[in-house]
Design a protein around this motif. Structure first.
Motif, PDB file in Angstrom:
ATOM      1  N   GLU A   1       0.832  -1.205   0.000  1.00 18.89           N
ATOM      2  CA  GLU A   1       0.000   0.000   0.000  1.00 18.89           C
ATOM      3  C   GLU A   1       0.871   1.260   0.000  1.00 18.89           C
ATOM      4  OE1 GLU A   1      -4.093   1.472   2.246  1.00 18.89           O
ATOM      5  OE2 GLU A   1      -2.629   0.288   3.366  1.00 18.89           O
ATOM      6  N   LYS A   2       0.414   2.273  -0.747  1.00 19.46           N
ATOM      7  CA  LYS A   2       1.065   3.580  -0.769  1.00 19.46           C
ATOM      8  C   LYS A   2       0.162   4.554  -0.016  1.00 19.46           C
ATOM      9  CE  LYS A   2       3.560   1.558  -4.070  1.00 19.46           C
ATOM     10  NZ  LYS A   2       3.522   0.089  -4.267  1.00 19.46           N
ATOM     11  N   VAL A   3       0.648   5.076   1.113  1.00 19.91           N
ATOM     12  CA  VAL A   3      -0.165   5.904   1.991  1.00 19.91           C
ATOM     13  C   VAL A   3       0.511   7.254   2.190  1.00 19.91           C
ATOM     14  CG1 VAL A   3      -1.282   6.085   4.246  1.00 19.91           C
ATOM     15  CG2 VAL A   3      -0.976   3.838   3.186  1.00 19.91           C
TER      16      VAL A   3
ATOM     17  N   VAL B   1      11.331  10.521  -9.265  1.00 20.17           N
ATOM     18  CA  VAL B   1      11.905   9.261  -8.800  1.00 20.17           C
ATOM     19  C   VAL B   1      10.928   8.538  -7.879  1.00 20.17           C
ATOM     20  CG1 VAL B   1      13.736   8.247  -7.388  1.00 20.17           C
ATOM     21  CG2 VAL B   1      14.292  10.003  -9.065  1.00 20.17           C
ATOM     22  N   ILE B   2      10.290   9.264  -6.957  1.00 17.96           N
ATOM     23  CA  ILE B   2       9.325   8.635  -6.054  1.00 17.96           C
ATOM     24  C   ILE B   2       8.145   8.076  -6.848  1.00 17.96           C
ATOM     25  CG2 ILE B   2       7.789   8.993  -4.086  1.00 17.96           C
ATOM     26  CD1 ILE B   2       9.688  11.254  -3.203  1.00 17.96           C
ATOM     27  N   ARG B   3       7.691   8.828  -7.852  1.00 16.94           N
ATOM     28  CA  ARG B   3       6.597   8.369  -8.706  1.00 16.94           C
ATOM     29  C   ARG B   3       6.964   7.057  -9.400  1.00 16.94           C
ATOM     30  NH1 ARG B   3       6.500  12.509 -11.525  1.00 16.94           N
ATOM     31  NH2 ARG B   3       4.790  13.652 -10.524  1.00 16.94           N
TER      32      ARG B   3
ATOM     33  N   GLU C   1      -1.952  11.841  -6.630  1.00 20.26           N
ATOM     34  CA  GLU C   1      -1.583  11.043  -7.807  1.00 20.26           C
ATOM     35  C   GLU C   1      -1.084   9.654  -7.451  1.00 20.26           C
ATOM     36  OE1 GLU C   1       1.938  10.963 -11.177  1.00 20.26           O
ATOM     37  OE2 GLU C   1       1.550  12.818 -10.078  1.00 20.26           O
ATOM     38  N   ILE C   2      -0.228   9.538  -6.415  1.00 23.76           N
ATOM     39  CA  ILE C   2       0.457   8.257  -6.201  1.00 23.76           C
ATOM     40  C   ILE C   2      -0.146   7.397  -5.092  1.00 23.76           C
ATOM     41  CG2 ILE C   2       2.633   9.303  -6.950  1.00 23.76           C
ATOM     42  CD1 ILE C   2       3.568   8.838  -3.980  1.00 23.76           C
ATOM     43  N   SER C   3      -1.050   7.943  -4.299  1.00 29.80           N
ATOM     44  CA  SER C   3      -1.484   7.244  -3.084  1.00 29.80           C
ATOM     45  C   SER C   3      -2.645   6.289  -3.343  1.00 29.80           C
ATOM     46  CB  SER C   3      -1.908   8.243  -2.005  1.00 29.80           C
ATOM     47  OG  SER C   3      -0.875   9.158  -1.721  1.00 29.80           O
TER      48      SER C   3
END
Length: 260
Positions: free
Chosen positions: A32-34, A191-193, A215-217
């Motif tokens: 999971e991306k939180v 980079v994180i994306r 966008e990424i969570s």
């Protein structure tokens, strides 16, 4: 494994008389991306620092990957054992807002030190892993540069590569762009994306970059006064926040970003 990868259960954290987390409960699933958002001082970064064993806590239980560590009532702040510290450092990587690179080491050496010391990798294997990660973050040509020879954005990308070199199950980002000039923010977010989209990592991100968080969570948690006031999908939190405190915070932050 079954159940959450990370679980805070009734965790209490105080600095002298200041209560930062009060019976705090929070779970994160594998992969999971939180994103953790909220005003400064609301407890977001403390959650990451407790998870990384950089801060003790006074009450409750924290479980990571099925391994629990807890503080029995009335016995003072939790202090991790050396064995537990090694286990955490094998499974959790953290990227700080101030880079925290060793100034006397090249980019390459900054990345190879921990895998050699903690994981027991030989130098050849550690350097091979480090070179691949420098390529991944677009800095292979900077491998022999010292931090002072790199821009802030480049230093932060080296710091991300350093955290990834441990092949962690969990990657923590504590406001990774807050110390950067505005024109350098995009390269770090890129980079994180890429990591979020292309790697099966569990990621916790403390950030004031609201559009990026949306966008990424997979999930966004709004913190206030040491509690999660509201959480949900990015689309719901940003488009239809239910709690008045969340609405007021987002209105203020998004207004500031439009005028910046």
């Amino acid at each position: 494994m079954t159940g959450p990868l990370i679980e805070f259960r009734d965790v209490g954290k105080r600095f002298d008389r200041l209560t930062v987390l009060d019976r705090f409960c929070f779970t994160v699933q594998q992969g999971e991306k939180v994103s953790l958002i909220g005003p400064s001082g609301s407890g977001k970064s403390t959650v990451l620092r407790i998870l990384m064993t950089l801060e003790p806590f006074q009450e409750g239980t924290l479980t990571l990957g099925g391994i629990s560590y807890h503080q029995p009532h009335g016995r003072g702040p939790f202090k991790a054992s050396e064995r537990h510290l090694r286990e955490v450092r094998r499974n959790v990587g953290m990227v700080f807002q101030s880079f925290n690179l060793f100034p006397h080491m090249t980019a390459l050496r900054n990345i190879v030190e921990a895998p050699m010391a903690v994981l027991g990798l030989g130098r050849e294997e550690a350097e091979s892993r480090a070179l691949e990660l420098l390529r991944l973050v677009g800095l292979l040509d900077k491998k022999d540069h010292f931090p002072a020879q790199l821009s802030g954005g480049q230093q932060q990308r080296v710091a991300i590569a350093r955290a990834m070199a441990m092949r962690p199950r969990v990657l923590l980002f504590d406001e990774p762009t807050s110390a950067l000039d505005p024109e350098l923010v995009g390269e770090v977010l890129g980079v994180i994306r890429m990591l979020a989209h292309e790697h099966d990592l569990t990621m916790l991100l403390v950030t004031h970059e609201m559009r990026f968080a949306r966008e990424i969570s997979d999930r966004v948690c709004f913190f206030d006064s040491g509690q999660i006031v509201e959480q949900g999908s990015p689309d719901r939190i940003f488009a239809e926040p239910a709690h008045p405190r969340t609405r007021a915070f987002l209105k203020s932050v998004l207004a500031e970003s439009r005028t910046a």
